[in-house]
Design a protein around this motif. Sequence first.
Motif, PDB file in Angstrom:
ATOM      1  N   ARG A   1       0.834  -1.207   0.000  1.00  0.00           N
ATOM      2  CA  ARG A   1       0.000   0.000   0.000  1.00  0.00           C
ATOM      3  C   ARG A   1       0.871   1.260   0.000  1.00  0.00           C
ATOM      4  O   ARG A   1       0.641   2.190  -0.764  1.00  0.00           O
ATOM      5  CB  ARG A   1      -0.925  -0.029   1.215  1.00  0.00           C
TER       6      ARG A   1
ATOM      7  N   THR B   1      -5.692  10.001   3.510  1.00  0.00           N
ATOM      8  CA  THR B   1      -4.292  10.272   3.852  1.00  0.00           C
ATOM      9  C   THR B   1      -3.449  10.546   2.609  1.00  0.00           C
ATOM     10  O   THR B   1      -2.528  11.354   2.651  1.00  0.00           O
ATOM     11  CB  THR B   1      -3.662   9.116   4.649  1.00  0.00           C
ATOM     12  N   ARG B   2      -3.761   9.853   1.489  1.00  0.00           N
ATOM     13  CA  ARG B   2      -2.939  10.121   0.288  1.00  0.00           C
ATOM     14  C   ARG B   2      -3.203  11.537  -0.216  1.00  0.00           C
ATOM     15  O   ARG B   2      -2.292  12.220  -0.670  1.00  0.00           O
ATOM     16  CB  ARG B   2      -3.163   9.063  -0.799  1.00  0.00           C
TER      17      ARG B   2
HETATM   18  N1  UDP Z   1      -6.042   2.352   7.433  1.00  0.00           N
HETATM   19  C1  UDP Z   1      -5.756   1.633   8.575  1.00  0.00           C
HETATM   20  N2  UDP Z   1      -4.687   0.773   8.560  1.00  0.00           N
HETATM   21  C2  UDP Z   1      -3.897   0.592   7.452  1.00  0.00           C
HETATM   22  C3  UDP Z   1      -4.221   1.324   6.296  1.00  0.00           C
HETATM   23  C4  UDP Z   1      -5.298   2.196   6.320  1.00  0.00           C
HETATM   24  O1  UDP Z   1      -6.439   1.775   9.580  1.00  0.00           O
HETATM   25  O2  UDP Z   1      -2.941  -0.198   7.482  1.00  0.00           O
HETATM   26  C5  UDP Z   1      -7.168   3.322   7.469  1.00  0.00           C
HETATM   27  C6  UDP Z   1      -6.686   4.762   7.619  1.00  0.00           C
HETATM   28  O3  UDP Z   1      -7.599   5.489   8.420  1.00  0.00           O
HETATM   29  C7  UDP Z   1      -6.747   5.244   6.196  1.00  0.00           C
HETATM   30  C8  UDP Z   1      -8.005   4.557   5.726  1.00  0.00           C
HETATM   31  O4  UDP Z   1      -7.897   3.260   6.267  1.00  0.00           O
HETATM   32  O5  UDP Z   1      -6.817   6.656   6.115  1.00  0.00           O
HETATM   33  C9  UDP Z   1      -8.207   4.504   4.255  1.00  0.00           C
HETATM   34  O6  UDP Z   1      -7.106   3.966   3.610  1.00  0.00           O
HETATM   35  P1  UDP Z   1      -6.940   3.998   2.054  1.00  0.00           P
HETATM   36  O7  UDP Z   1      -5.967   2.915   1.679  1.00  0.00           O
HETATM   37  O8  UDP Z   1      -8.278   4.008   1.388  1.00  0.00           O
HETATM   38  O9  UDP Z   1      -6.191   5.394   1.734  1.00  0.00           O
HETATM   39  P2  UDP Z   1      -6.537   6.886   2.124  1.00  0.00           P
HETATM   40  O10 UDP Z   1      -8.032   7.110   2.052  1.00  0.00           O
HETATM   41  O11 UDP Z   1      -6.018   7.098   3.507  1.00  0.00           O
HETATM   42  O12 UDP Z   1      -5.804   7.689   1.109  1.00  0.00           O
END
Ligand code: UDP
Length: 243
Positions: A91, A130-131
């Motif tokens: 990821r 977060t991204r």
């Molecule tokens: N998350 C988590 N553990 C991980 C990865 C992600 O709890 O190992 C949670 C975290 O809150 C993150 C959200 O899942 O912001 C969504 O992750 P995603 O991969 O969809 O990316 P994001 O929306 O953060 O860009």
Amino acid sequence: MAKEKESSFKRSDGRKLNEMRPMIAKVGIIPNADGSAMFTFGNTIAIAAVYGPRKLHPQHMQNPQKAVLRCNYDLLSFSVSDRKKPGPSRRSQEISKVTEWALSPALDLNSFPNTVVDVQIYILQADAGTRTAGINAASLALAHAGIPMRDLICSVAVGKLDKNLVVDLTKEEEDFEEGEGATDFAMAKIANSDEFTLMQLDGKIQPEVINEVTKLATEACKQIYEVQKKALKDVVESNGGKK
Ligand code: UDP
């Protein structure tokens, strides 16, 4: 009918469908970096530090035409309630790559051949997005480092919860399971331009709503841009232009 259903939909935190979480941006938070910034969407906190341009080693990785942009995204172990195993993962590698792709079109790296610009992005607290928060912080940090740019990059996720389009999803919204469930569409664009530099879809979306999605993202990016611009102005005013 669809309109009526849309307007009666309630988001779990009470926001309007097109309402973003509160944003905070601050530039110049890491004195030893060449450029640095923090960007938050609600409970999601990202910081970015830029180092470079500096000579790239090993030499075979150098590009004699321009600087190499190297991004490293890391979601820290205690940024989430279920402690995340530290270190790189599939990821984090994917997000590092898409962050490079999202930022590159705004950068002019031709003046720095054979060098590297390193962008370190750390997520200190995560509640989805977060991204996108990382890209907003990185864009500010690159501007702060004085890397020539066409404009800032603004990034936000647009989502679909059942049939309703919403901006800037929380983790609770990303986990929405009613009806058609949740779709998360991370986007980035060059401010003051219609050029999108990231469109990363997680889930399903009907092609006929894409126009509406880009419209929502564009409106959200205008707000992000204002917050970013103010953060840059604040640092220039408080330091008399110095980093
Ligand atoms: N998350 C988590 N553990 C991980 C990865 C992600 O709890 O190992 C949670 C975290 O809150 C993150 C959200 O899942 O912001 C969504 O992750 P995603 O991969 O969809 O990316 P994001 O929306 O953060 O860009």
